[in-house]
Design a protein around this motif. Structure first.
Motif, PDB file in Angstrom:
ATOM      1  N   GLN A 137       0.831  -1.196   0.000  1.00  0.00           N
ATOM      2  CA  GLN A 137       0.000   0.000   0.000  1.00  0.00           C
ATOM      3  C   GLN A 137       0.875   1.259   0.000  1.00  0.00           C
ATOM      4  O   GLN A 137       0.545   2.257   0.659  1.00  0.00           O
ATOM      5  N   ASP A 138       1.983   1.208  -0.720  1.00  0.00           N
ATOM      6  CA  ASP A 138       2.842   2.380  -0.806  1.00  0.00           C
ATOM      7  C   ASP A 138       2.126   3.526  -1.523  1.00  0.00           C
ATOM      8  O   ASP A 138       1.348   3.302  -2.458  1.00  0.00           O
ATOM      9  N   GLU A 139       2.431   4.745  -1.070  1.00  0.00           N
ATOM     10  CA  GLU A 139       1.850   5.905  -1.732  1.00  0.00           C
ATOM     11  C   GLU A 139       2.466   6.112  -3.111  1.00  0.00           C
ATOM     12  O   GLU A 139       3.595   5.692  -3.389  1.00  0.00           O
ATOM     13  N   GLY A 140       1.700   6.759  -3.969  1.00  0.00           N
ATOM     14  CA  GLY A 140       2.137   7.014  -5.335  1.00  0.00           C
ATOM     15  C   GLY A 140       1.670   5.926  -6.277  1.00  0.00           C
ATOM     16  O   GLY A 140       0.688   5.221  -6.013  1.00  0.00           O
ATOM     17  N   LEU A 162      -0.763  -1.921 -15.799  1.00  0.00           N
ATOM     18  CA  LEU A 162      -1.703  -1.504 -14.767  1.00  0.00           C
ATOM     19  C   LEU A 162      -0.909  -1.012 -13.568  1.00  0.00           C
ATOM     20  O   LEU A 162       0.054  -1.661 -13.137  1.00  0.00           O
ATOM     21  N   TYR A 163      -1.324   0.150 -13.056  1.00  0.00           N
ATOM     22  CA  TYR A 163      -0.711   0.736 -11.870  1.00  0.00           C
ATOM     23  C   TYR A 163      -1.760   0.897 -10.773  1.00  0.00           C
ATOM     24  O   TYR A 163      -2.921   1.205 -11.059  1.00  0.00           O
ATOM     25  N   GLN A 164      -1.337   0.707  -9.539  1.00  0.00           N
ATOM     26  CA  GLN A 164      -2.138   1.054  -8.371  1.00  0.00           C
ATOM     27  C   GLN A 164      -1.720   2.461  -7.941  1.00  0.00           C
ATOM     28  O   GLN A 164      -0.534   2.724  -7.743  1.00  0.00           O
ATOM     29  N   LEU A 165      -2.694   3.352  -7.801  1.00  0.00           N
ATOM     30  CA  LEU A 165      -2.429   4.714  -7.350  1.00  0.00           C
ATOM     31  C   LEU A 165      -3.004   4.907  -5.954  1.00  0.00           C
ATOM     32  O   LEU A 165      -4.201   4.686  -5.740  1.00  0.00           O
ATOM     33  N   ILE A 166      -2.154   5.312  -5.008  1.00  0.00           N
ATOM     34  CA  ILE A 166      -2.591   5.625  -3.641  1.00  0.00           C
ATOM     35  C   ILE A 166      -2.019   6.989  -3.260  1.00  0.00           C
ATOM     36  O   ILE A 166      -0.810   7.234  -3.412  1.00  0.00           O
ATOM     37  N   LEU A 167      -2.893   7.881  -2.813  1.00  0.00           N
ATOM     38  CA  LEU A 167      -2.482   9.190  -2.317  1.00  0.00           C
ATOM     39  C   LEU A 167      -3.102   9.403  -0.942  1.00  0.00           C
ATOM     40  O   LEU A 167      -4.324   9.373  -0.802  1.00  0.00           O
ATOM     41  N   LYS A 168      -2.259   9.598   0.068  1.00  0.00           N
ATOM     42  CA  LYS A 168      -2.712   9.898   1.434  1.00  0.00           C
ATOM     43  C   LYS A 168      -2.059  11.194   1.871  1.00  0.00           C
ATOM     44  O   LYS A 168      -2.581  12.271   1.649  1.00  0.00           O
ATOM     45  N   ASP A 169      -0.896  11.086   2.515  1.00  0.00           N
ATOM     46  CA  ASP A 169      -0.133  12.282   2.871  1.00  0.00           C
ATOM     47  C   ASP A 169       0.418  12.956   1.624  1.00  0.00           C
ATOM     48  O   ASP A 169       0.436  14.179   1.510  1.00  0.00           O
ATOM     49  N   THR A 170       0.882  12.143   0.699  1.00  0.00           N
ATOM     50  CA  THR A 170       1.306  12.663  -0.602  1.00  0.00           C
ATOM     51  C   THR A 170       0.058  13.020  -1.406  1.00  0.00           C
ATOM     52  O   THR A 170      -0.875  12.224  -1.503  1.00  0.00           O
ATOM     53  N   SER A 218      -9.424  15.624  -1.874  1.00  0.00           N
ATOM     54  CA  SER A 218     -10.204  15.355  -0.671  1.00  0.00           C
ATOM     55  C   SER A 218      -9.306  14.870   0.451  1.00  0.00           C
ATOM     56  O   SER A 218      -8.166  14.466   0.237  1.00  0.00           O
ATOM     57  N   ASP A 219      -9.844  14.920   1.670  1.00  0.00           N
ATOM     58  CA  ASP A 219      -9.123  14.398   2.832  1.00  0.00           C
ATOM     59  C   ASP A 219      -9.131  12.881   2.843  1.00  0.00           C
ATOM     60  O   ASP A 219      -8.271  12.253   3.462  1.00  0.00           O
TER      61      ASP A 219
END
Length: 230
Positions: A137-140, A162-170, A218-219
């Protein structure tokens, strides 16, 4: 060019044990304007009731990706694979010359929610194959599927990524793409892609764009799938 496929405009099916939203034409849902995008043929957002599932059935010459959002997916196929797919893992089944399988929610009290994705292969009649992996679950942007299996990605029989995109703090990420087309499916949050805003469940058809810029709006954490297509 960027074209939004709104979640509210998708096809819908309610079979009691299964509720599904269809991004593209599927089963009894038919829309000639939405038959797929490049080699991407199906994105179904499925919710399966406890103790229910898809009985044994066959596929041929299709690359089938499953990605669990909630619960656990129990898989069994004619190649002898008996697997459980938990939240966050990717499954890639190459149906090739022919395979039968079943997919079940074996929980007695929890619903199963997962994305079922079909991509048409560039090579037909190949030996069926099964792959499964947790990419974390790495960001980016995390590369999860490729044609050549580069970097321990799952290997697909199509010129696709296919890429997984996760944005939290980043809050921002970029993808430089050499593909002719891209598609973004937003799982959660609100996201801007090259300035075009989409919400949870929305899709975005993209062509003639070499740089994709992703910005969280969004938050809520952003989770999305980003396809590079021929």
């Amino acid at each position: 060019m960027l074209t939004i496929r709104k979640a509210s405009d998708r096809g819908a099916a309610n079979h009691g044990w299964l509720k599904s939203f269809h991004t593209f034409s599927f089963a009894n849902y038919y829309d000639p304007e939405h038959m797929g995008f490049s080699a991407l043929r199906v994105i179904n957002d499925d919710t399966v009731e406890p103790g229910m599932g898809f009985g044994n059935h066959g596929h041929r010459d299709m690359e089938i990706i499953s990605y669990v959002l909630e619960g656990d997916l129990a898989h069994k196929d004619s190649q002898g694979n008996i697997k459980t797919l938990p939240v966050g893992e990717f499954q890639l089944m190459s149906a090739g010359s022919g395979i039968t399988h079943s997919e079940y929610n074996h929980s007695k009290d929890r619903k199963l929610s997962f994305l079922q994705i079909w991509i048409e292969p560039s090579i037909k009649g190949q030996m069926p194959n099964y792959q499964q992996k947790n990419f974390g679950q790495d960001e980016g942007l995390t590369h999860v599927i490729s044609r050549d299996g580069v970097g321990d990605t799952l290997q697909i029989k199509q010129n696709a990524n296919l890429y997984q995109l996760i944005l939290k703090d980043t809050k921002h990420a970029e993808l430089k793409s050499t593909s002719a087309r891209q598609y973004v499916h937003l799982i959660s949050g609100e996201l801007a892609v090259n300035g075009v805003e989409i919400k949870s469940g929305d899709g975005l058809k993209i062509s003639d764009e070499k740089l994709l810029s992703f910005s969280s709006l969004s938050d809520e954490p952003i989770k999305a799938l980003v396809f590079e297509l021929p």
